[in-house]
Design a protein around this motif. Structure first.
Motif, PDB file in Angstrom:
ATOM      1  N   HIS A  27      28.478   1.860 -11.934  1.00 18.51           N
ATOM      2  CA  HIS A  27      27.301   2.169 -12.749  1.00 18.51           C
ATOM      3  C   HIS A  27      26.547   0.867 -13.022  1.00 18.51           C
ATOM      4  CE1 HIS A  27      25.687   4.133 -16.763  1.00 18.51           C
ATOM      5  NE2 HIS A  27      24.714   3.661 -16.000  1.00 18.51           N
ATOM      6  N   LEU A  28      25.315   0.814 -12.568  1.00 18.48           N
ATOM      7  CA  LEU A  28      24.460  -0.351 -12.790  1.00 18.48           C
ATOM      8  C   LEU A  28      23.332   0.036 -13.736  1.00 18.48           C
ATOM      9  CD1 LEU A  28      23.267  -3.193 -12.071  1.00 18.48           C
ATOM     10  CD2 LEU A  28      22.156  -2.093 -10.123  1.00 18.48           C
ATOM     11  N   ALA A  29      23.112  -0.788 -14.754  1.00 17.93           N
ATOM     12  CA  ALA A  29      21.993  -0.556 -15.679  1.00 17.93           C
ATOM     13  C   ALA A  29      21.024  -1.730 -15.552  1.00 17.93           C
ATOM     14  CB  ALA A  29      22.519  -0.442 -17.110  1.00 17.93           C
ATOM     15  N   ILE A  30      19.730  -1.438 -15.607  1.00 19.73           N
ATOM     16  CA  ILE A  30      18.736  -2.512 -15.461  1.00 19.73           C
ATOM     17  C   ILE A  30      17.663  -2.420 -16.547  1.00 19.73           C
ATOM     18  CG2 ILE A  30      17.111  -3.702 -13.932  1.00 19.73           C
ATOM     19  CD1 ILE A  30      18.434  -2.515 -11.540  1.00 19.73           C
ATOM     20  N   ILE A  31      17.427  -3.557 -17.199  1.00 22.00           N
ATOM     21  CA  ILE A  31      16.274  -3.685 -18.099  1.00 22.00           C
ATOM     22  C   ILE A  31      15.169  -4.301 -17.244  1.00 22.00           C
ATOM     23  CG2 ILE A  31      15.350  -4.695 -20.229  1.00 22.00           C
ATOM     24  CD1 ILE A  31      18.253  -4.831 -21.303  1.00 22.00           C
ATOM     25  N   MET A  32      14.241  -3.456 -16.857  1.00 23.36           N
ATOM     26  CA  MET A  32      13.177  -3.874 -15.925  1.00 23.36           C
ATOM     27  C   MET A  32      12.060  -4.501 -16.752  1.00 23.36           C
ATOM     28  SD  MET A  32      13.066  -0.361 -13.651  1.00 23.36           S
ATOM     29  CE  MET A  32      12.383   0.634 -14.955  1.00 23.36           C
ATOM     30  N   ARG A 155      20.085   2.381 -31.123  1.00 20.55           N
ATOM     31  CA  ARG A 155      20.364   2.740 -32.519  1.00 20.55           C
ATOM     32  C   ARG A 155      19.975   4.194 -32.791  1.00 20.55           C
ATOM     33  NH1 ARG A 155      19.178  -2.547 -36.303  1.00 20.55           N
ATOM     34  NH2 ARG A 155      20.885  -3.777 -35.431  1.00 20.55           N
ATOM     35  N   PHE A 156      18.864   4.610 -32.238  1.00 19.35           N
ATOM     36  CA  PHE A 156      18.454   6.009 -32.369  1.00 19.35           C
ATOM     37  C   PHE A 156      19.559   6.922 -31.835  1.00 19.35           C
ATOM     38  CE2 PHE A 156      16.758   9.858 -30.474  1.00 19.35           C
ATOM     39  CZ  PHE A 156      16.004  10.404 -31.508  1.00 19.35           C
ATOM     40  N   GLU A 157      20.079   6.558 -30.674  1.00 17.22           N
ATOM     41  CA  GLU A 157      21.123   7.354 -30.029  1.00 17.22           C
ATOM     42  C   GLU A 157      22.372   7.438 -30.919  1.00 17.22           C
ATOM     43  OE1 GLU A 157      23.074   5.403 -26.655  1.00 17.22           O
ATOM     44  OE2 GLU A 157      23.161   7.336 -25.646  1.00 17.22           O
ATOM     45  N   ILE A 158      22.765   6.305 -31.486  1.00 20.35           N
ATOM     46  CA  ILE A 158      23.972   6.289 -32.310  1.00 20.35           C
ATOM     47  C   ILE A 158      23.740   7.082 -33.599  1.00 20.35           C
ATOM     48  CG2 ILE A 158      25.519   4.777 -33.648  1.00 20.35           C
ATOM     49  CD1 ILE A 158      25.191   2.709 -31.293  1.00 20.35           C
ATOM     50  N   MET A 159      22.570   6.912 -34.210  1.00 22.46           N
ATOM     51  CA  MET A 159      22.269   7.668 -35.441  1.00 22.46           C
ATOM     52  C   MET A 159      22.270   9.176 -35.188  1.00 22.46           C
ATOM     53  SD  MET A 159      22.216   5.583 -37.817  1.00 22.46           S
ATOM     54  CE  MET A 159      22.140   6.983 -38.911  1.00 22.46           C
ATOM     55  N   LYS A 160      21.686   9.538 -34.067  1.00 22.86           N
ATOM     56  CA  LYS A 160      21.626  10.962 -33.708  1.00 22.86           C
ATOM     57  C   LYS A 160      23.041  11.510 -33.512  1.00 22.86           C
ATOM     58  CE  LYS A 160      19.028  13.935 -30.535  1.00 22.86           C
ATOM     59  NZ  LYS A 160      20.076  14.694 -29.861  1.00 22.86           N
ATOM     60  N   ALA A 161      23.869  10.726 -32.851  1.00 25.36           N
ATOM     61  CA  ALA A 161      25.259  11.130 -32.613  1.00 25.36           C
ATOM     62  C   ALA A 161      26.002  11.287 -33.942  1.00 25.36           C
ATOM     63  CB  ALA A 161      25.952  10.101 -31.725  1.00 25.36           C
ATOM     64  N   VAL A 162      25.799  10.328 -34.838  1.00 20.02           N
ATOM     65  CA  VAL A 162      26.485  10.371 -36.137  1.00 20.02           C
ATOM     66  C   VAL A 162      26.071  11.618 -36.918  1.00 20.02           C
ATOM     67  CG1 VAL A 162      26.636   9.246 -38.405  1.00 20.02           C
ATOM     68  CG2 VAL A 162      26.863   7.878 -36.321  1.00 20.02           C
ATOM     69  N   PHE A 189      23.759  10.225 -25.621  1.00 12.04           N
ATOM     70  CA  PHE A 189      22.967  10.747 -24.489  1.00 12.04           C
ATOM     71  C   PHE A 189      23.742  10.609 -23.185  1.00 12.04           C
ATOM     72  CE2 PHE A 189      19.206   9.360 -27.186  1.00 12.04           C
ATOM     73  CZ  PHE A 189      18.800  10.647 -27.492  1.00 12.04           C
ATOM     74  N   THR A 190      24.569   9.594 -23.095  1.00 14.38           N
ATOM     75  CA  THR A 190      25.312   9.309 -21.865  1.00 14.38           C
ATOM     76  C   THR A 190      26.584  10.147 -21.735  1.00 14.38           C
ATOM     77  OG1 THR A 190      26.239   7.471 -23.089  1.00 14.38           O
ATOM     78  CG2 THR A 190      24.506   6.940 -21.523  1.00 14.38           C
ATOM     79  N   ASN A 191      26.752  11.123 -22.601  1.00 15.27           N
ATOM     80  CA  ASN A 191      27.897  12.032 -22.563  1.00 15.27           C
ATOM     81  C   ASN A 191      28.429  12.257 -21.144  1.00 15.27           C
ATOM     82  OD1 ASN A 191      29.639  14.209 -22.810  1.00 15.27           O
ATOM     83  ND2 ASN A 191      27.988  15.716 -23.086  1.00 15.27           N
ATOM     84  N   GLY A 192      29.660  11.876 -20.940  1.00 18.07           N
ATOM     85  CA  GLY A 192      30.269  12.143 -19.630  1.00 18.07           C
ATOM     86  C   GLY A 192      30.098  11.028 -18.610  1.00 18.07           C
ATOM     87  N   LEU A 193      29.176  10.111 -18.842  1.00 23.67           N
ATOM     88  CA  LEU A 193      28.975   9.023 -17.873  1.00 23.67           C
ATOM     89  C   LEU A 193      29.907   7.856 -18.171  1.00 23.67           C
ATOM     90  CD1 LEU A 193      25.128   8.515 -17.447  1.00 23.67           C
ATOM     91  CD2 LEU A 193      26.682   9.895 -16.067  1.00 23.67           C
ATOM     92  N   ASN A 210      17.821  -3.273 -27.794  1.00 27.59           N
ATOM     93  CA  ASN A 210      18.233  -1.927 -28.224  1.00 27.59           C
ATOM     94  C   ASN A 210      18.648  -1.009 -27.061  1.00 27.59           C
ATOM     95  OD1 ASN A 210      18.749  -0.035 -30.216  1.00 27.59           O
ATOM     96  ND2 ASN A 210      16.628   0.546 -30.526  1.00 27.59           N
ATOM     97  N   PHE A 211      19.114  -1.600 -25.990  1.00 24.74           N
ATOM     98  CA  PHE A 211      19.534  -0.814 -24.823  1.00 24.74           C
ATOM     99  C   PHE A 211      21.048  -0.577 -24.858  1.00 24.74           C
ATOM    100  CE2 PHE A 211      19.752  -0.629 -19.908  1.00 24.74           C
ATOM    101  CZ  PHE A 211      19.325   0.678 -19.872  1.00 24.74           C
ATOM    102  N   LEU A 212      21.490   0.627 -24.723  1.00 21.48           N
ATOM    103  CA  LEU A 212      22.893   1.002 -24.513  1.00 21.48           C
ATOM    104  C   LEU A 212      23.894   0.207 -25.364  1.00 21.48           C
ATOM    105  CD1 LEU A 212      22.737   1.383 -20.608  1.00 21.48           C
ATOM    106  CD2 LEU A 212      22.691   3.231 -22.277  1.00 21.48           C
ATOM    107  N   LEU A 213      23.632   0.170 -26.661  1.00 23.80           N
ATOM    108  CA  LEU A 213      24.441  -0.688 -27.548  1.00 23.80           C
ATOM    109  C   LEU A 213      25.934  -0.354 -27.493  1.00 23.80           C
ATOM    110  CD1 LEU A 213      22.103  -0.856 -30.666  1.00 23.80           C
ATOM    111  CD2 LEU A 213      22.306  -2.472 -28.757  1.00 23.80           C
TER     112      LEU A 213
END
Ligand code: IPE
Ligand code: IPE
Ligand code: MG
Length: 253
Positions: A27-32, A155-162, A189-193, A210-213
């Motif tokens: 799995h490769l992630a890129i901040i373009m 952070r949005f993702e983590i707050m939403k999850a919480v 959001f990455t559920n399962g990845l 704020n990417f994929l904390l």
């Protein structure tokens, strides 16, 4: 007499055999990053950089397929990018349509599956529509997973999850003491990845923005001064070579 244009069939990209690499990121992630500066350097408006970025995205997809990378997560728009001037935001929101209009056939031809992470509902209707169409068209593909982080913030993702987790506990769908890292990560959001193995950021900035904390906890990081519109296969390969040489210890010995 009319000249017939030759008919080019989309190219099927082949996985390279016998590379020098002993491992590649699954799995490769890129901040373009760096589109605006790239344009400015040329005396062009910032949006010219975003436009140029699209072909680079497609070339990056092609290279990822060649090196047998299974998941490619690209940061295309952050929850903070709404702060930019309205015309730039509007332009960015129209890019998925342009990109998919040109490249969806090739992506389909290459068995790519398109997904997104982020606050999808917060996107304009037209943007959602074209992306949903692409997701639908590629739903059953099992080649590269091309995952666009759009309107994404860690952070949005983590707050939403919480919040969802708390609601599930309240509704007795989940027991508080059953919550562990793997349960929690299913709310993201990455559920399962699987987590990214490698993060690349272009443009010389060395921050996460704020990417994929949560997901980058043990990823390898690779930075380049290259601005995203100048990113190419040679630089990509350099990142893969350096990743190959990294020793991942995960806190062990
Ligand atoms: C990255 O390039 C693309 C987005 C954030 C949408 P930038 O637009 O951030 O370009 P710079 O960093 O200002 O040069
Ligand atoms: C991060 O880049 C977001 C994307 C590449 C989509 P930014 O350009 O928004 O990040 P900062 O503002 O320099 O931290
Ligand atoms: Mg930037």
């Amino acid at each position: 007499m009319s000249m017939k244009l030759p008919f080019f069939k989309n190219k099927q990209i082949k996985v390279l055999k016998n590379t020098e690499l002993s491992k590649v990121p699954h799995h490769l992630a890129i901040i373009m990053d760096g589109n605006g500066r790239w344009a400015k350097k040329r005396g062009l408006p910032r949006i010219a950089g975003h436009k140029a970025a699209m072909d680079v995205v497609q070339n990056t997809v092609r290279t990822a397929i060649k090196y047998d990378i299974k998941i490619l997560t690209l940061f295309t728009f952050s929850t903070e990018n709404w702060k930019r001037p309205r015309p730039e935001v509007d332009f960015l929101m129209k890019l998925p349509k342009e990109f998919l209009h040109v490249y969806l056939p090739e992506l389909i031809e290459n068995n790519v599956r398109i997904e997104t992470i982020g606050d999808f509902e917060g996107l304009p209707e037209g943007t959602k529509k074209v992306i949903n169409h692409a997701k639908e068209k590629t739903r059953n593909n099992d080649g590269l997973l091309l995952n666009f982080a759009i309107n994404y913030g860690g952070r949005f993702e983590i707050m939403k999850a919480v919040k969802q987790l708390a609601a599930d506990i309240e509704n007795k769908e989940l027991q508080a003491d059953a919550v562990d890292e793997s349960v929690f990560s299913r709310y993201l959001f990455t559920n399962g990845l699987p987590d990214p193995d490698l993060l690349i950021r272009t443009s010389g900035e060395q921050r996460l923005s704020n990417f994929l904390l949560w997901q980058l906890a043990y990823s390898e990081f690779w930075f380049t001064d290259t601005l995203w519109p100048d990113f190419n296969e040679t630089i990509f390969y350099q990142a893969l070579v350096e990743y190959d040489q990294r020793i991942r210890r995960y806190g062990g010995l």
